[in-house]
Design a protein around this motif. Structure first.
Motif, PDB file in Angstrom:
ATOM      1  N   PHE A 192      44.657 -48.895  46.969  1.00 27.98           N
ATOM      2  CA  PHE A 192      45.192 -48.246  45.780  1.00 27.98           C
ATOM      3  C   PHE A 192      45.956 -46.945  46.013  1.00 27.98           C
ATOM      4  CE2 PHE A 192      42.623 -50.951  42.836  1.00 27.98           C
ATOM      5  CZ  PHE A 192      43.699 -51.333  42.034  1.00 27.98           C
ATOM      6  N   PRO A 193      45.648 -46.134  47.028  1.00 28.71           N
ATOM      7  CA  PRO A 193      46.435 -44.894  47.179  1.00 28.71           C
ATOM      8  C   PRO A 193      47.936 -45.133  47.279  1.00 28.71           C
ATOM      9  CG  PRO A 193      44.445 -44.751  48.490  1.00 28.71           C
ATOM     10  CD  PRO A 193      44.506 -46.161  47.956  1.00 28.71           C
ATOM     11  N   GLY A 194      48.348 -46.075  48.111  1.00 27.06           N
ATOM     12  CA  GLY A 194      49.779 -46.358  48.235  1.00 27.06           C
ATOM     13  C   GLY A 194      50.369 -46.887  46.941  1.00 27.06           C
ATOM     14  N   PHE A 195      49.609 -47.724  46.230  1.00 30.79           N
ATOM     15  CA  PHE A 195      50.102 -48.271  44.968  1.00 30.79           C
ATOM     16  C   PHE A 195      50.297 -47.168  43.936  1.00 30.79           C
ATOM     17  CE2 PHE A 195      48.690 -49.354  40.671  1.00 30.79           C
ATOM     18  CZ  PHE A 195      49.794 -50.096  40.262  1.00 30.79           C
ATOM     19  N   ILE A 196      49.321 -46.258  43.836  1.00 30.98           N
ATOM     20  CA  ILE A 196      49.421 -45.177  42.850  1.00 30.98           C
ATOM     21  C   ILE A 196      50.683 -44.358  43.091  1.00 30.98           C
ATOM     22  CG2 ILE A 196      48.380 -43.018  42.055  1.00 30.98           C
ATOM     23  CD1 ILE A 196      45.644 -44.286  42.644  1.00 30.98           C
ATOM     24  N   PHE A 197      50.928 -44.024  44.359  1.00 26.68           N
ATOM     25  CA  PHE A 197      52.091 -43.206  44.678  1.00 26.68           C
ATOM     26  C   PHE A 197      53.386 -43.949  44.341  1.00 26.68           C
ATOM     27  CE2 PHE A 197      54.983 -41.156  47.868  1.00 26.68           C
ATOM     28  CZ  PHE A 197      55.035 -39.927  47.223  1.00 26.68           C
ATOM     29  N   GLU A 198      53.468 -45.236  44.672  1.00 28.48           N
ATOM     30  CA  GLU A 198      54.666 -46.013  44.359  1.00 28.48           C
ATOM     31  C   GLU A 198      54.845 -46.153  42.852  1.00 28.48           C
ATOM     32  OE1 GLU A 198      57.032 -47.149  46.468  1.00 28.48           O
ATOM     33  OE2 GLU A 198      55.897 -45.960  47.943  1.00 28.48           O
ATOM     34  N   PHE A 199      53.749 -46.330  42.139  1.00 30.88           N
ATOM     35  CA  PHE A 199      53.817 -46.461  40.686  1.00 30.88           C
ATOM     36  C   PHE A 199      54.348 -45.175  40.060  1.00 30.88           C
ATOM     37  CE2 PHE A 199      52.081 -46.164  36.405  1.00 30.88           C
ATOM     38  CZ  PHE A 199      52.376 -47.413  35.883  1.00 30.88           C
ATOM     39  N   ARG A 200      53.858 -44.051  40.547  1.00 24.40           N
ATOM     40  CA  ARG A 200      54.287 -42.778  39.977  1.00 24.40           C
ATOM     41  C   ARG A 200      55.751 -42.474  40.302  1.00 24.40           C
ATOM     42  NH1 ARG A 200      50.675 -37.710  40.530  1.00 24.40           N
ATOM     43  NH2 ARG A 200      52.280 -37.113  39.022  1.00 24.40           N
ATOM     44  N   GLY A 240      54.844 -58.970  41.094  1.00 23.45           N
ATOM     45  CA  GLY A 240      54.636 -58.068  39.967  1.00 23.45           C
ATOM     46  C   GLY A 240      54.464 -58.857  38.681  1.00 23.45           C
ATOM     47  N   GLY A 241      54.555 -58.113  37.571  1.00 25.33           N
ATOM     48  CA  GLY A 241      54.476 -58.765  36.283  1.00 25.33           C
ATOM     49  C   GLY A 241      53.080 -58.855  35.711  1.00 25.33           C
ATOM     50  N   TYR A 242      52.088 -58.380  36.444  1.00 23.82           N
ATOM     51  CA  TYR A 242      50.735 -58.377  35.913  1.00 23.82           C
ATOM     52  C   TYR A 242      50.096 -57.026  36.214  1.00 23.82           C
ATOM     53  CZ  TYR A 242      49.280 -59.397  40.757  1.00 23.82           C
ATOM     54  OH  TYR A 242      49.073 -59.353  42.112  1.00 23.82           O
ATOM     55  N   GLY A 243      48.958 -56.774  35.607  1.00 26.78           N
ATOM     56  CA  GLY A 243      48.297 -55.494  35.774  1.00 26.78           C
ATOM     57  C   GLY A 243      47.513 -55.437  37.074  1.00 26.78           C
ATOM     58  N   LEU A 244      48.059 -54.778  38.071  1.00 24.30           N
ATOM     59  CA  LEU A 244      47.409 -54.715  39.376  1.00 24.30           C
ATOM     60  C   LEU A 244      46.067 -53.997  39.298  1.00 24.30           C
ATOM     61  CD1 LEU A 244      48.528 -55.659  42.231  1.00 24.30           C
ATOM     62  CD2 LEU A 244      48.735 -53.229  42.727  1.00 24.30           C
ATOM     63  N   VAL A 245      45.995 -52.968  38.469  1.00 23.38           N
ATOM     64  CA  VAL A 245      44.744 -52.220  38.338  1.00 23.38           C
ATOM     65  C   VAL A 245      43.653 -53.087  37.731  1.00 23.38           C
ATOM     66  CG1 VAL A 245      43.632 -50.292  37.139  1.00 23.38           C
ATOM     67  CG2 VAL A 245      45.833 -49.955  38.280  1.00 23.38           C
ATOM     68  N   LYS A 246      43.999 -53.865  36.717  1.00 26.62           N
ATOM     69  CA  LYS A 246      43.006 -54.757  36.108  1.00 26.62           C
ATOM     70  C   LYS A 246      42.523 -55.788  37.117  1.00 26.62           C
ATOM     71  CE  LYS A 246      42.229 -58.144  32.440  1.00 26.62           C
ATOM     72  NZ  LYS A 246      42.816 -58.882  31.292  1.00 26.62           N
ATOM     73  N   VAL A 247      43.481 -56.370  37.880  1.00 28.02           N
ATOM     74  CA  VAL A 247      43.121 -57.435  38.815  1.00 28.02           C
ATOM     75  C   VAL A 247      42.270 -56.900  39.963  1.00 28.02           C
ATOM     76  CG1 VAL A 247      44.043 -59.084  40.502  1.00 28.02           C
ATOM     77  CG2 VAL A 247      45.093 -58.877  38.238  1.00 28.02           C
ATOM     78  N   PHE A 248      42.770 -55.855  40.635  1.00 24.14           N
ATOM     79  CA  PHE A 248      42.077 -55.343  41.814  1.00 24.14           C
ATOM     80  C   PHE A 248      41.096 -54.226  41.480  1.00 24.14           C
ATOM     81  CE2 PHE A 248      45.697 -57.525  43.535  1.00 24.14           C
ATOM     82  CZ  PHE A 248      45.178 -58.163  44.648  1.00 24.14           C
ATOM     83  N   GLY A 249      40.978 -53.936  40.196  1.00 22.61           N
ATOM     84  CA  GLY A 249      39.972 -52.993  39.736  1.00 22.61           C
ATOM     85  C   GLY A 249      38.819 -53.726  39.077  1.00 22.61           C
ATOM     86  N   CYS A 250      38.879 -53.858  37.757  1.00 26.05           N
ATOM     87  CA  CYS A 250      37.761 -54.451  37.012  1.00 26.05           C
ATOM     88  C   CYS A 250      37.486 -55.896  37.410  1.00 26.05           C
ATOM     89  CB  CYS A 250      38.034 -54.348  35.517  1.00 26.05           C
ATOM     90  SG  CYS A 250      37.991 -52.648  34.897  1.00 26.05           S
ATOM     91  N   ASN A 251      38.548 -56.716  37.573  1.00 28.17           N
ATOM     92  CA  ASN A 251      38.331 -58.115  37.945  1.00 28.17           C
ATOM     93  C   ASN A 251      37.649 -58.231  39.299  1.00 28.17           C
ATOM     94  OD1 ASN A 251      39.676 -58.725  35.585  1.00 28.17           O
ATOM     95  ND2 ASN A 251      41.325 -59.886  36.541  1.00 28.17           N
ATOM     96  N   LEU A 252      38.146 -57.486  40.273  1.00 27.05           N
ATOM     97  CA  LEU A 252      37.582 -57.554  41.618  1.00 27.05           C
ATOM     98  C   LEU A 252      36.132 -57.097  41.642  1.00 27.05           C
ATOM     99  CD1 LEU A 252      38.160 -58.054  44.681  1.00 27.05           C
ATOM    100  CD2 LEU A 252      38.647 -55.599  44.835  1.00 27.05           C
TER     101      LEU A 252
END
Length: 338
Positions: free
Chosen positions: A271-279, A232-244
């Motif tokens: 991302f589905p599992g991540f979104i649910f865990e984040f929420r 953790g500690g970084y923006g997962l959405v940025k990394v696996f979203g826009c960066n990827l």
């Protein structure tokens, strides 16, 4: 450098198992213990095919260097360790593991991941059969004990792929998981600097191998157990979203369908599992602009509207039920979704 096809038992080392680490002595201890046990279980001839490399990114815990020294003493002549004078960041440390290898193949294993019993010999046997560009090894996630395997495993054995498109349909987002990839060495230096601030530096060699390679393979049996909820500690959405999206579109610009397959798999399988865990508040990643970031990265992809947007918008209890539905949907339709 010799290719795998030119190597034989009693020849030069074939595979470097490289571990980047920083302040995680307990995890590293188990990781190295399992690797050393696997090497001990090989035949005498096979043992000469494997080297171990550890890159300590200036750990400050006072324990990590001791753990490394302990195992280095047990594997004299096989085990190389370096300690960075300063913390160079995770990407550069991972890249150092790849770039330092002088063997034809590199297997970077996260310091919190575990090589499962009996599998190093299987990996070596596949590499010795002939030139492979990328070998993907199947894995499962664990929380407390790596011995707590999922109840069932549907696929077994090894599969060969002669096209990057077919291989990517099988692996898609897992091409970002370093512990699951055994790869040819010496690739992608022209992308290295650009990607060392992306948290995806491994794509600087994985994607060129995907683009230029001709022989790909998967080992469908479980080979690695991966520690979950430990980063953790970084923006997962940025990394696996826009960066990827940016990286895959750039390096695979001549293979847009393959780039889209990786992106599709990220939407559908990751991302589905991540979104649910984040929420639920159980994520360690810093993604306060999760909804905006996912829409920016994937909003023009129909999969976003089925797999991500509802999980973001629905009330949490309904999102939980919808997440269960998505798991069943993925199981029924599999590769067709990516």
């Amino acid at each position: 450098m010799q290719t795998a096809g030119e190597l034989s038992v009693n020849s030069q080392p074939l595979l470097t198992i490289a571990i980047p680490t920083y302040n995680r002595a307990t995890y590293l201890d188990l990781c190295l213990k399992r690797i050393v046990e696997e090497i001990a279980g090989l035949s005498e001839d096979q043992r000469c095919l494997v080297k171990i490399y550890v890159s300590d990114n200036a750990s400050s815990d006072g324990i990590t260097p001791k753990v490394i020294a302990q195992y280095q003493g047990m594997q004299a002549g096989v085990f190389e360790a370096v300690r960075n004078p300063v913390n160079v960041g995770p990407d550069k440390n991972i890249a150092q593991c790849y770039d330092s290898a002088i063997t034809p193949y590199v297997w970077i294993i996260g310091d919190d991941d575990v090589l499962l019993p009996g599998n190093l010999g299987i990996v070596l046997s596949q590499l010795l059969k002939g030139k492979i560009d990328i070998l993907y090894v199947n894995n499962y996630w664990f929380k407390d004990s790596y011995q707590e395997k999922p109840r069932c495993q549907e696929s077994h054995g090894a599969l060969s792929f002669r096209s990057a498109a077919e291989f990517t349909r099988r692996t898609n987002v897992m091409l970002t998981f370093i512990s699951g990839l055994v790869v040819r060495s010496g690739i992608g230096m022209n992308y290295r600097t650009e990607l060392t601030a992306s948290n995806l530096v491994q794509l600087s060699w994985v994607l060129p191998l995907l683009r230029e390679g001709k022989n790909f393979m998967t080992i469908e049996d479980w080979v690695v157990a991966a520690q979950g909820s430990n980063s953790g500690g970084y923006g997962l959405v940025k990394v696996f979203g826009c960066n990827l999206v940016k990286i895959t579109n750039e390096i695979l610009k001549d293979m847009p369908a393959v780039a889209r397959t990786i992106q599709n798999g990220t939407i559908v399988n990751f991302f589905p599992g991540f979104i649910f865990e984040f929420r639920k508040g159980s994520s360690k990643f810093s993604d306060m602009d999760m909804a905006a970031g996912l829409k920016e990265a994937f909003g023009d992809n129909w999969r976003y509207h089925i797999f991500l947007a509802p999980l973001i918008r629905f009330p949490l209890p309904i999102a939980g039920c919808y997440n269960v539905f998505l798991k069943v949907f993925r199981r029924l339709f599999g590769w067709a979704l990516v």
